[in-house]
Write a protein that holds these residues in place. Structure first.
Motif, PDB file in Angstrom:
ATOM      1  N   CYS A   1      50.083  43.666  30.622  1.00 23.25           N
ATOM      2  CA  CYS A   1      50.921  43.642  31.845  1.00 23.25           C
ATOM      3  C   CYS A   1      51.746  44.920  31.945  1.00 23.25           C
ATOM      4  O   CYS A   1      51.884  45.499  33.031  1.00 23.25           O
ATOM      5  N   LEU A   2      52.298  45.366  30.814  1.00 23.66           N
ATOM      6  CA  LEU A   2      53.123  46.577  30.857  1.00 23.66           C
ATOM      7  C   LEU A   2      52.282  47.815  31.176  1.00 23.66           C
ATOM      8  O   LEU A   2      52.725  48.694  31.915  1.00 23.66           O
ATOM      9  N   ALA A   3      51.060  47.855  30.638  1.00 21.41           N
ATOM     10  CA  ALA A   3      50.189  49.007  30.933  1.00 21.41           C
ATOM     11  C   ALA A   3      49.844  49.035  32.420  1.00 21.41           C
ATOM     12  O   ALA A   3      49.878  50.085  33.070  1.00 21.41           O
ATOM     13  N   ALA A   4      49.527  47.855  32.978  1.00 24.36           N
ATOM     14  CA  ALA A   4      49.188  47.787  34.402  1.00 24.36           C
ATOM     15  C   ALA A   4      50.407  48.133  35.261  1.00 24.36           C
ATOM     16  O   ALA A   4      50.303  48.870  36.249  1.00 24.36           O
ATOM     17  N   ALA A   5      51.566  47.611  34.861  1.00 21.01           N
ATOM     18  CA  ALA A   5      52.791  47.877  35.630  1.00 21.01           C
ATOM     19  C   ALA A   5      53.140  49.360  35.584  1.00 21.01           C
ATOM     20  O   ALA A   5      53.576  49.939  36.594  1.00 21.01           O
ATOM     21  N   ALA A   6      52.930  50.007  34.444  1.00 23.14           N
ATOM     22  CA  ALA A   6      53.229  51.447  34.340  1.00 23.14           C
ATOM     23  C   ALA A   6      52.321  52.231  35.281  1.00 23.14           C
ATOM     24  O   ALA A   6      52.758  53.195  35.932  1.00 23.14           O
ATOM     25  N   GLN A   7      51.063  51.809  35.384  1.00 22.84           N
ATOM     26  CA  GLN A   7      50.154  52.499  36.304  1.00 22.84           C
ATOM     27  C   GLN A   7      50.624  52.310  37.752  1.00 22.84           C
ATOM     28  O   GLN A   7      50.653  53.260  38.545  1.00 22.84           O
ATOM     29  N   PHE A   8      51.003  51.078  38.073  1.00 24.10           N
ATOM     30  CA  PHE A   8      51.493  50.802  39.431  1.00 24.10           C
ATOM     31  C   PHE A   8      52.768  51.617  39.712  1.00 24.10           C
ATOM     32  O   PHE A   8      52.895  52.242  40.762  1.00 24.10           O
ATOM     33  N   ASP A   9      53.703  51.613  38.762  1.00 18.18           N
ATOM     34  CA  ASP A   9      54.957  52.368  38.953  1.00 18.18           C
ATOM     35  C   ASP A   9      54.670  53.856  39.149  1.00 18.18           C
ATOM     36  O   ASP A   9      55.335  54.524  39.948  1.00 18.18           O
ATOM     37  N   GLY A  10      53.674  54.365  38.421  1.00 19.63           N
ATOM     38  CA  GLY A  10      53.309  55.772  38.564  1.00 19.63           C
ATOM     39  C   GLY A  10      52.822  56.075  39.976  1.00 19.63           C
ATOM     40  O   GLY A  10      53.208  57.075  40.587  1.00 19.63           O
ATOM     41  N   LEU A  11      52.009  55.180  40.531  1.00 17.77           N
ATOM     42  CA  LEU A  11      51.502  55.388  41.894  1.00 17.77           C
ATOM     43  C   LEU A  11      52.639  55.254  42.909  1.00 17.77           C
ATOM     44  O   LEU A  11      52.699  56.002  43.892  1.00 17.77           O
ATOM     45  N   MET A  12      53.555  54.316  42.674  1.00 17.87           N
ATOM     46  CA  MET A  12      54.683  54.146  43.600  1.00 17.87           C
ATOM     47  C   MET A  12      55.606  55.368  43.594  1.00 17.87           C
ATOM     48  O   MET A  12      56.309  55.624  44.565  1.00 17.87           O
ATOM     49  N   ALA A  13      55.609  56.096  42.476  1.00 15.27           N
ATOM     50  CA  ALA A  13      56.483  57.276  42.379  1.00 15.27           C
ATOM     51  C   ALA A  13      55.787  58.531  42.918  1.00 15.27           C
ATOM     52  O   ALA A  13      56.403  59.603  42.978  1.00 15.27           O
ATOM     53  N   ALA A  14      54.511  58.412  43.299  1.00 16.15           N
ATOM     54  CA  ALA A  14      53.769  59.579  43.809  1.00 16.15           C
ATOM     55  C   ALA A  14      54.389  60.035  45.127  1.00 16.15           C
ATOM     56  O   ALA A  14      54.981  59.233  45.852  1.00 16.15           O
ATOM     57  N   PRO A  15      54.248  61.332  45.452  1.00 12.29           N
ATOM     58  CA  PRO A  15      54.845  61.841  46.704  1.00 12.29           C
ATOM     59  C   PRO A  15      54.366  61.055  47.933  1.00 12.29           C
ATOM     60  O   PRO A  15      55.128  60.810  48.843  1.00 12.29           O
ATOM     61  N   ASN A  16      53.096  60.655  47.942  1.00 13.45           N
ATOM     62  CA  ASN A  16      52.604  59.823  49.046  1.00 13.45           C
ATOM     63  C   ASN A  16      52.114  58.498  48.443  1.00 13.45           C
ATOM     64  O   ASN A  16      50.917  58.291  48.254  1.00 13.45           O
ATOM     65  N   ALA A  17      53.070  57.622  48.139  1.00 13.85           N
ATOM     66  CA  ALA A  17      52.740  56.369  47.434  1.00 13.85           C
ATOM     67  C   ALA A  17      51.793  55.510  48.270  1.00 13.85           C
ATOM     68  O   ALA A  17      50.856  54.912  47.737  1.00 13.85           O
ATOM     69  N   SER A  18      52.038  55.445  49.587  1.00 13.74           N
ATOM     70  CA  SER A  18      51.194  54.599  50.447  1.00 13.74           C
ATOM     71  C   SER A  18      49.743  55.037  50.341  1.00 13.74           C
ATOM     72  O   SER A  18      48.840  54.210  50.159  1.00 13.74           O
ATOM     73  N   GLY A  19      49.522  56.351  50.446  1.00 14.48           N
ATOM     74  CA  GLY A  19      48.166  56.882  50.387  1.00 14.48           C
ATOM     75  C   GLY A  19      47.567  56.710  48.994  1.00 14.48           C
ATOM     76  O   GLY A  19      46.395  56.340  48.850  1.00 14.48           O
ATOM     77  N   ALA A  20      48.375  56.964  47.953  1.00 16.06           N
ATOM     78  CA  ALA A  20      47.868  56.881  46.580  1.00 16.06           C
ATOM     79  C   ALA A  20      47.411  55.450  46.273  1.00 16.06           C
ATOM     80  O   ALA A  20      46.343  55.233  45.696  1.00 16.06           O
TER      81      ALA A  20
END
Ligand SMILES: Cc1cc2nc3c(=O)[nH]c(=O)nc-3n(C[C@H](O)[C@H](O)[C@H](O)COP(=O)(O)OP(=O)(O)OC[C@H]3O[C@@H](n4cnc5c(N)ncnc54)[C@H](O)[C@@H]3O)c2cc1C
Length: 385
Positions: free
Chosen positions: A287-306
């Motif tokens: 769960c933590l590995a998956a959440a870290a991946q999700f958090d990384g995408l949410m922090a991307a400059p264009n999170a919606s697109g990523a």
């Protein structure tokens, strides 16, 4: 704002949730008074971004928050975190002002939202949705019947999946205020587990909303992006419930005698509990590995697109499937520990077994998850869906 979130959650669970286990399992009216106390403690909707006045916790932190809440009651946990799907979709793909208005009110008021996807006929084949969205000038008109949706009755707003009446391949998600004329909650399901939460059937008849309420992008692809967050937290429910199973087993084994000695001193018991501990640890790590991946995408400059491009994350699918299966093994081992008592309503273990079952069913049963993993990650790239 999230420094002491986990500590405050643990305290809330100890003082407010654990004493109410039996009452929550008796299918109380929802939202229960616990929901307003959770809000008064400053803990409701803890993931809402600070931009809307929320605490802004990451999904990684949320995994542990949900584990703690589920240790107290998986139904209360489910009802408390499931709004993350609707709020994430609105934040990523909703009109800026629409998102600001609804999410700021939600952060201040401690309300919830609901997601209306499932239909009786379409099942998990979401592209077969029979809910129609008809454009009428500056408005959209929705018609359809939704089979399951959690929190709908008390929600501030609903995110409804459907397709264009004049273009069956045009899938969209539309924000519908709960109090819009034509929205009717037709029943509350009598579920075998998560009985401290409310899941409903609902109909939409000629429901009219402004066109700006349509979320951008293909609705099914948007959904995949948002489902990553809720699937990971559904998986995290299994961690907390399994931890509770482990602890009730330990408490029982300290009193039960087998072959003239306490069960807690029995090697077979020790092996079972050791196995449980390994399963709990692997569940949390996934769960933590998956959440870290999700958090990384949410922090991307264009999170919606990523997130739109990423779609259903392998790590999130694996977390939900693994936690459903490993959690179920923990639950069944735990229930066996209590002998016949484990098959009665006299002990909490039966409730924990029933609660755990949902992890492998909701937001895609294991067959659906396996199918997604195969189609997205196993097939050669050129043949992928
Ligand atoms: C407590 C609870 C809360 C819920 N909350 C919500 C909510 O808030 N919003 C919402 O929209 N829905 C909600 N649901 C619905 C839930 O997400 C669905 O029930 C779940 O995804 C399973 O879909 P289904 O019921 O359509 O069954 P199906 O997926 O249609 O499954 C029926 C059968 O078909 C099989 N099957 C399906 N697809 C495949 C495949 N690709 N390959 C092989 N076999 C397959 C399954 O294994 C199963 O045997 C909730 C359900 C529950 C129990």
């Amino acid at each position: 704002m999230t420094d002491d979130l986990l500590e405050r959650t643990r305290k809330f669970v100890d003082t407010e949730v654990l004493p109410e286990t039996a009452w929550l399992d008796a299918r109380p009216d929802v939202p229960t008074p616990l929901t307003s106390r959770w809000h008064e403690a400053g803990l409701s909707n803890w993931w809402l971004p600070e931009r809307y006045g929320g605490p802004g916790a990451s999904l990684s932190t949320s995994v542990d928050v949900v584990s703690e809440l589920s240790y107290g009651d998986a139904g209360f946990a489910f009802g408390s975190f499931l709004s993350i799907l609707g709020t994430t979709l609105l934040h990523l793909y909703g009109d800026h002002d629409l998102a600001d208005g609804y999410l700021t009110r939600m952060a201040g008021g401690g309300g919830c939202c609901a997601i209306l996807i499932s239909e009786q006929e379409a099942g998990s084949e979401l592209h077969r949705t029979a809910t129609t969205i008809t454009a009428d000038g500056d408005a959209l008109v929705l018609d359809g019947e939704k089979y399951f949706s959690t929190n709908t009755d008390a929600a501030d707003f609903l995110i409804v999946a459907g397709r264009a009446a004049d273009d069956p391949s045009g899938y969209s998600l539309v924000l519908v205020p709960r109090d819009a004329p034509g929205v009717e909650v037709t029943k509350r399901w009598d579920m075998i587990g998560l009985r401290g939460s409310g899941t409903y059937a609902a109909t939409l008849r000629g429901v009219r909303v402004p066109a700006v309420n349509r979320l951008s992008g293909n609705g099914l692809r948007d959904l995949e992006a948002g489902l990553n967050a809720s699937r990971i937290l559904i998986a995290a429910t299994a961690i907390g419930t399994a931890r509770r199973v482990r602890d009730v087993c330990m408490a029982y084994a300290a009193t039960k005698k087998v072959k003239g000695a306490l069960l807690v001193d029995n090697d077979v018991f020790a092996a079972k509990l050791g196995q449980m501990e390994a399963q709990i640890d692997v569940m949390r790590n996934q769960c933590l590995a998956a959440a870290a991946q999700f958090d990384g995408l949410m922090a991307a400059p264009n999170a919606s697109g990523a997130l739109y491009r990423a779609g259903a994350l392998r790590s999130a699918l694996a977390a939900k499937m693994h936690c459903g299966q490993a959690g179920w093994q923990v639950a069944t081992t735990g229930s066996e520990m209590f002998g016949g008592l484990g098959f009665t309503h006299e002990h909490v273990i039966g409730k924990l077994v029933r609660d755990l079952r949902y992890v492998g069913l909701v937001e895609g049963g294991d067959d659906v998850v396996r199918d997604l993993l195969f189609g997205r990650y196993v097939l050669p790239a050129a043949k992928r869906l």
